[in-house]
Scaffold this active site. Sequence first.
Site, PDB file in Angstrom:
ATOM      1  N   ASN A   1     -12.093   2.700   3.672  1.00  0.00           N
ATOM      2  CA  ASN A   1     -13.128   2.227   2.745  1.00  0.00           C
ATOM      3  C   ASN A   1     -14.307   1.713   3.578  1.00  0.00           C
ATOM      4  O   ASN A   1     -14.333   1.863   4.809  1.00  0.00           O
ATOM      5  CB  ASN A   1     -12.569   1.182   1.770  1.00  0.00           C
ATOM      6  CG  ASN A   1     -12.164  -0.113   2.453  1.00  0.00           C
ATOM      7  OD1 ASN A   1     -12.526  -0.370   3.604  1.00  0.00           O
ATOM      8  ND2 ASN A   1     -11.408  -0.938   1.755  1.00  0.00           N
TER       9      ASN A   1
ATOM     10  N   GLU B   1      -0.214  -1.293   6.952  1.00  0.00           N
ATOM     11  CA  GLU B   1       0.490  -2.533   6.568  1.00  0.00           C
ATOM     12  C   GLU B   1       1.863  -2.627   7.233  1.00  0.00           C
ATOM     13  O   GLU B   1       2.616  -3.550   6.957  1.00  0.00           O
ATOM     14  CB  GLU B   1       0.641  -2.596   5.041  1.00  0.00           C
ATOM     15  CG  GLU B   1      -0.112  -3.750   4.435  1.00  0.00           C
ATOM     16  CD  GLU B   1      -0.047  -3.749   2.926  1.00  0.00           C
ATOM     17  OE1 GLU B   1      -0.767  -4.559   2.358  1.00  0.00           O
ATOM     18  OE2 GLU B   1       0.704  -2.963   2.317  1.00  0.00           O
TER      19      GLU B   1
ATOM     20  N   ASN C   1       2.557   1.657  -3.433  1.00  0.00           N
ATOM     21  CA  ASN C   1       1.582   2.029  -4.468  1.00  0.00           C
ATOM     22  C   ASN C   1       1.203   3.510  -4.366  1.00  0.00           C
ATOM     23  O   ASN C   1       1.124   4.227  -5.371  1.00  0.00           O
ATOM     24  CB  ASN C   1       0.303   1.189  -4.330  1.00  0.00           C
ATOM     25  CG  ASN C   1       0.540  -0.295  -4.563  1.00  0.00           C
ATOM     26  OD1 ASN C   1       1.545  -0.680  -5.141  1.00  0.00           O
ATOM     27  ND2 ASN C   1      -0.382  -1.128  -4.104  1.00  0.00           N
TER      28      ASN C   1
ATOM     29  N   SER D   1      -1.500  -0.492 -13.390  1.00  0.00           N
ATOM     30  CA  SER D   1      -2.818   0.015 -13.799  1.00  0.00           C
ATOM     31  C   SER D   1      -2.977   1.512 -13.516  1.00  0.00           C
ATOM     32  O   SER D   1      -3.995   2.105 -13.859  1.00  0.00           O
ATOM     33  CB  SER D   1      -3.918  -0.755 -13.053  1.00  0.00           C
ATOM     34  OG  SER D   1      -3.940  -0.371 -11.685  1.00  0.00           O
TER      35      SER D   1
ATOM     36  N   ASP E   1      -5.304   2.571  -3.374  1.00  0.00           N
ATOM     37  CA  ASP E   1      -3.991   3.226  -3.270  1.00  0.00           C
ATOM     38  C   ASP E   1      -3.838   4.317  -4.327  1.00  0.00           C
ATOM     39  O   ASP E   1      -3.238   5.365  -4.059  1.00  0.00           O
ATOM     40  CB  ASP E   1      -2.869   2.189  -3.410  1.00  0.00           C
ATOM     41  CG  ASP E   1      -2.960   1.122  -2.338  1.00  0.00           C
ATOM     42  OD1 ASP E   1      -3.417   1.447  -1.221  1.00  0.00           O
ATOM     43  OD2 ASP E   1      -2.596  -0.033  -2.613  1.00  0.00           O
TER      44      ASP E   1
ATOM     45  N   SER F   1      -7.944   3.328 -12.897  1.00  0.00           N
ATOM     46  CA  SER F   1      -7.007   2.241 -12.567  1.00  0.00           C
ATOM     47  C   SER F   1      -7.672   0.858 -12.612  1.00  0.00           C
ATOM     48  O   SER F   1      -6.979  -0.134 -12.829  1.00  0.00           O
ATOM     49  CB  SER F   1      -6.359   2.492 -11.195  1.00  0.00           C
ATOM     50  OG  SER F   1      -7.245   2.108 -10.161  1.00  0.00           O
TER      51      SER F   1
ATOM     52  N   LYS G   1       0.813  -1.219   0.000  1.00  0.00           N
ATOM     53  CA  LYS G   1       0.000   0.000   0.000  1.00  0.00           C
ATOM     54  C   LYS G   1       0.851   1.276   0.000  1.00  0.00           C
ATOM     55  O   LYS G   1       0.560   2.233  -0.721  1.00  0.00           O
ATOM     56  CB  LYS G   1      -0.975  -0.021   1.172  1.00  0.00           C
ATOM     57  CG  LYS G   1      -1.961  -1.182   1.028  1.00  0.00           C
ATOM     58  CD  LYS G   1      -3.026  -1.211   2.069  1.00  0.00           C
ATOM     59  CE  LYS G   1      -3.763  -2.547   2.062  1.00  0.00           C
ATOM     60  NZ  LYS G   1      -4.311  -2.942   0.762  1.00  0.00           N
TER      61      LYS G   1
END
Length: 310
Positions: A191, A146, A49, A298, A259, A289, A46
């Site tokens: 989220n 993370e 990214n 992506s 991300d 993405s 994460k």
Amino acid sequence: MANQRTRSKICVVGACNIDLVSYVPRMPAVGETLHGTRFQIGFGGKGANQAVMAAKLGADVTIIAKLGRDVFGEDTLKNFERFGITTRHVHSTDQAFSGVAPIAVDPQGRNSIIIVTGANDLLTPTEIEAAGPDIAAADVLVCQLEIPLEPNLAALRLAREAGVTTIFNPAPARPELPEEVYRYSDVFCPNETETQLLTGLPVTTLGEAETAARSLLARGAGAVILTLGERGSLVVTPDGAQHVPAEAVQAVDSTGAGDAYVGSLACFLGLGQGLFEAARRAGRIATRSVLQPGTQTSFPSRDEVLELLN
Ligand code: RIB
């Protein structure tokens, strides 16, 4: 966040993984061996990214992270250098392997991710403190979950002392966070799953999402941006709430969309844009993405983004 700048300075504290992505006709059942249709290996994690997304948008990015002293670690470092990301606070250890993430993606673009965090777990508050001047020099600091909580808290504290805008992305989901995390977050960006787990409240309707976001604000966050997948995002501040709808698309692979969102949001806030405008732009980039396979592969380039946002 008031004056517009030409280039934002972003500091990301977070995890680096190598993503091992299998495309599957459906998610396997327990004990089942399933034929995948395609495999892709790529850079993920994460923190990594989000740093790459911000760099792709032209931000001046510094990452603070820990890698294993192995081939994945060496490749990750080269990948950061390829994007012009400052790596002077990327540490290496021979006490653990670099993080890896085996990922399965189904035909609807939904994923299942296993993370084996490895070296990411060994990033220490002392290493964060050594990066203090770079944190203080940033426009925006970005943290996620993370890596362990202690280095995150050390970074958030340093940023707050220096008046740096902070974005906290509580991913992957966990049920509890110390109250300090909320207080040090100018923008708390979960989220739906993370919000449900942290608040114990449903997030099915927009009204429910606003109630849940307000309960996170009450814990001390300056603003909450709740990402809602294909429904877009909800920006909630003490003064009001605004829904930012997303364009309807046929997703190929949603891995890393969150991300792409957080990295873009950091870049736009760092440029001095307002919360709603930054959220609207970040949403368009995240939507783009999901149309391509892979994680960082992506993420749209700066030129694609300029076209997209015009
Ligand atoms: O958010 C997507 C990321 O989650 C992947 O890159 C994977 O490495 C895991 O960290």
